[in-house]
Design a protein around this motif. Structure first.
Motif, mmCIF file in Angstrom:
data_model
loop_
_atom_site.group_PDB
_atom_site.id
_atom_site.type_symbol
_atom_site.label_atom_id
_atom_site.label_comp_id
_atom_site.label_asym_id
_atom_site.label_seq_id
_atom_site.Cartn_x
_atom_site.Cartn_y
_atom_site.Cartn_z
ATOM 1 N N PHE A 54 0.839 -1.191 0.000
ATOM 2 C CA PHE A 54 0.000 0.000 0.000
ATOM 3 C C PHE A 54 0.876 1.243 0.000
ATOM 4 C CE2 PHE A 54 -2.733 -3.186 1.988
ATOM 5 C CZ PHE A 54 -3.895 -3.037 1.243
ATOM 6 N N GLN A 61 -0.069 7.285 0.528
ATOM 7 C CA GLN A 61 -1.285 8.042 0.291
ATOM 8 C C GLN A 61 -2.519 7.163 0.467
ATOM 9 O OE1 GLN A 61 -1.602 11.461 -0.454
ATOM 10 N NE2 GLN A 61 -3.753 11.017 -0.035
ATOM 11 N N GLU A 62 -2.439 5.933 -0.020
ATOM 12 C CA GLU A 62 -3.587 5.020 0.110
ATOM 13 C C GLU A 62 -3.822 4.641 1.565
ATOM 14 O OE1 GLU A 62 -5.359 0.847 -1.775
ATOM 15 O OE2 GLU A 62 -3.431 1.646 -2.454
ATOM 16 N N GLU A 70 -5.601 7.470 3.261
ATOM 17 C CA GLU A 70 -7.015 7.572 2.895
ATOM 18 C C GLU A 70 -7.841 6.415 3.462
ATOM 19 O OE1 GLU A 70 -6.963 7.768 -1.328
ATOM 20 O OE2 GLU A 70 -6.147 9.808 -1.398
ATOM 21 N N ARG A 71 -7.340 5.190 3.328
ATOM 22 C CA ARG A 71 -8.144 4.022 3.684
ATOM 23 C C ARG A 71 -8.138 3.714 5.181
ATOM 24 N NH1 ARG A 71 -7.261 -0.889 -0.407
ATOM 25 N NH2 ARG A 71 -8.946 -1.672 0.928
ATOM 26 N N ASP A 86 -7.879 12.767 3.094
ATOM 27 C CA ASP A 86 -7.581 12.967 1.677
ATOM 28 C C ASP A 86 -6.592 14.112 1.482
ATOM 29 O OD1 ASP A 86 -9.192 15.073 2.316
ATOM 30 O OD2 ASP A 86 -10.776 14.602 0.881
#
Length: 262
Positions: free
Chosen positions: A189, A192-193, A196-197, A202
């Motif tokens: 991952f 940034q992901e 966000e997750r 964001d």
């Protein structure tokens, strides 16, 4: 900080403690948070801020790093050593050039930070984001049942994690990150992901993810300097590899890459 004060109110207001010795900054921050529906307490120095954080039991602390009497890092260090303050959500206010202190604050367990000069509306959004995540975790924990991977056991409902029978002292961010990684083994991952997750952000500084990964490694790895569970895939991101012979909840495609600490 000359923006319109119009900010959408939170679904569930909170009690916020703002600790800042600059009366103008404190007044503006308190005003925006109040208009967003929160109840705000204020402290103008370190000792008063620590005392109020312990006695008033706020839902979240907005903490300036540069304070008279006791700096913000020492306040954070002492709170994280308290049983009642270990999981208190904290958003730091830092000067633009204080990257070292900012990183140290994250390593001590701060949940987020805003750099001065800052947008009061952005601060309100960050406060509300941290509050939502904190309350969601306290109410139900991450979705799903108990997770076991090798000698690591995590109970999302109770918000408790153990390694080899010993309870891990995890912050809100670290707990959510570990739960996510356990559910998605062998999958790389990007930072940034993960931002966000895992935490629903964001926007923000990606070094925040790096710091939380480093802190989590210190608590679950035998040798954090040579991690075997959370690997760095250079140029891509991070991957969780369960210990040999163990199983972890979640699924994902295996991804190769050179691992190592970052």
């Amino acid at each position: 900080m000359n923006e319109s004060p119009t900010t959408a109110g939170p679904a569930q207001p909170g009690r916020i403690l703002v600790v800042d010795d600059d009366p103008t900054v404190a007044e503006v921050v308190a005003g925006y948070l109040t208009r967003a529906g929160h109840h705000v307490d204020r402290a103008a120095d370190g000792p008063q801020g620590l005392a109020l954080a312990r006695s008033a039991r706020p839902d979240l602390l907005v903490l300036d790093l540069m304070l008279p009497g006791m700096d913000g890092l020492e306040i954070l260090r002492r709170l994280r050593a308290d049983a009642d303050g270990a999981e208190l959500p904290v958003v730091l206010l830092t000067a633009k050039g204080d990257e070292t202190d900012r990183i140290l604050g994250l390593e001590l367990g701060a949940d987020d930070y805003v750099t001065k000069p800052f947008s009061p509306r952005e601060l309100v959004l960050r406060v509300q984001s941290v509050l939502r995540r904190s309350r969601a975790g306290a109410a139900a924990g991450p979705a799903g049942g108990r997770l076991v991977s090798g000698d690591i056991a995590l109970d999302p409902q109770a918000r408790r994690a153990h390694r080899d029978g010993r309870e891990l002292a995890l912050t809100l961010r670290e707990f959510d990150l570990l739960a996510f990684l356990l559910r998605h083994p062998h999958t790389v991952f990007p930072r940034q992901e993960l931002m966000e997750r895992v935490w629903g952000w964001d926007f923000g500084d990606l070094s925040t993810v790096t710091v939380h990964v480093r802190r989590l490694r210190e608590k679950i790895e035998d040798d954090p300097a040579a991690p075997r569970l959370i690997s760095t895939v250079w140029g891509v991101g991070y991957r969780y590899d369960p210990a040999a012979g163990s199983t972890a909840a979640g699924s994902g495609q295996a991804a190769g890459g050179k691992g190592g600490p970052e």
